[in-house]
Scaffold this active site. Structure first.
Site, PDB file in Angstrom:
ATOM      1  CE1 TYR A 240      26.775  20.039 -58.529  1.00  0.00           C
ATOM      2  CE2 TYR A 240      26.740  21.262 -60.590  1.00  0.00           C
ATOM      3  CZ  TYR A 240      26.525  20.042 -59.895  1.00  0.00           C
ATOM      4  OH  TYR A 240      27.137  18.966 -60.182  1.00  0.00           O
TER       5      TYR A 240
ATOM      6  CE  LYS B 146      30.586  20.304 -58.328  1.00  0.00           C
ATOM      7  NZ  LYS B 146      31.023  18.664 -58.868  1.00  0.00           N
TER       8      LYS B 146
END
Length: 324
Positions: free
Chosen positions: A195, A199
């Site tokens: 994740y 980002k």
């Protein structure tokens, strides 16, 4: 609390056209709602038509009569690059302008896997499919910016700072790295690393997009934002299954984190605030934290060489998938 109040500080958006990905729930719902409340025609881009139309009905109940009907459904499946491209091409048949594009949709806490195109799911959904979507609508954004205030906003996260150092972003092989040994690829730590990498990708994407706009003389702006710690359903769904502490953790998050409505503030500031347009050199290509404060890039987010390398790598990967 924020000095930016969406109810009073967003100017009239009458005549503007916006797209918000993942606008049917959480932060995206409130971004969509406020853009429509202030006059924009907003395309709620989501995979599930039924979920999107349920959200639109709920918005119409919250909006004043004059604002109802401004939110429209746009089918968008970000699980594949080809699906994202198809959705963007369909949008081009519907509208002749695009003033605001908000890349909000993302997956969090996703088990490791490759999509049907052979790309790791989190990077495909959170970056490469949005990248492909943007490529298709980019000429329209540039055209619209000749006579209007155009902005592209991508929701990043403070988690970008925890991405593996050195990128791990430039080839399919690197992107498909599970970031953990086989026995632990679906543990919390590996999920967070994947994740975080996505980002970082969002931040690098907007940095280069801003450079592109500037290089062609466009006034369009690209900005990445950290919405803050927000108790969205995605976050709560992620912690609830945790052994022993899941229920307590979910309660604590709801008590102490921002609500989804508050989580939308920074993205709405980036997408609409006159302050941003009045201070282009400050905000263009920037990374904002709640509620609209510019934060200096750190780590790989500050790597100017990686900004260009990653954009070129993303284009190669997307082109490779689309040509297969």
């Amino acid at each position: 609390m924020s000095k930016f109040n969406p109810q009073t500080d967003i100017p009239s958006l009458t005549g503007k056209v916006a797209i918000v990905t993942g606008g049917n729930r959480g932060i995206g719902y409130h971004i969509t709602l406020e853009l429509a409340r202030h006059g924009a025609t907003v395309y709620l881009a989501a995979r599930s038509e039924s979920a999107a139309k349920d959200a639109i009905r709920q918005m119409d109940e919250e909006l004043e009569a004059a604002a109802r009907g401004r939110v429209k459904f746009l089918h968008l499946d970000l699980s594949t690059i080809k699906g994202a491209k198809s959705s963007a091409e369909h949008f081009l048949t519907l509208e002749g302008q695009l003033d605001i594009l908000v890349h909000n949709a993302a997956v969090l806490g996703h088990n490791y896997g490759l999509n049907s195109e052979g790309i790791e799911d989190t990077m495909a959904t959170n970056h490469l499919a949005p990248f492909a979507f943007t490529q298709v609508v980019l000429p329209l954004l540039e055209k619209t910016s000749k006579s209007a205030d155009v902005r592209v906003v991508a929701l990043s996260s403070y988690m970008y700072k925890k991405a593996p150092k050195g990128g791990k972003l430039l080839t399919v092989e690197e992107i498909n790295d599970a970031l953990g040994p086989p026995a632990s690829i679906n543990t919390l730590s590996s999920m967070q690393l994947r994740y975080s990498r996505s980002k970082l990708a969002n931040l690098l994407f907007t940095r280069h997009l801003q450079e592109h706009f500037k290089s062609i003389g466009s006034t369009a702006l690209a900005i990445s934002v950290n919405p803050g710690d927000v108790a969205t359903e995605s976050v709560l769904d992620f912690v609830r299954p945790l052994p022993l502490i899941g229920g307590l953790a979910a309660w604590a998050l709801k008590a102490y984190m921002f609500t989804p409505a508050q989580g939308a503030y920074t993205a709405l500031f980036a997408a609409t605030s006159p302050t941003v347009r009045e201070n282009v050199d400050t905000y263009g290509g920037s990374y904002l934290i709640p509620f609209g404060k510019v934060e200096t890039f750190v780590g790989d987010g500050a790597n100017d060489e990686l900004v260009t390398q990653f954009w070129d790598a993303s284009a190669r990967i997307v082109d490779g998938v689309l040509s297969s």
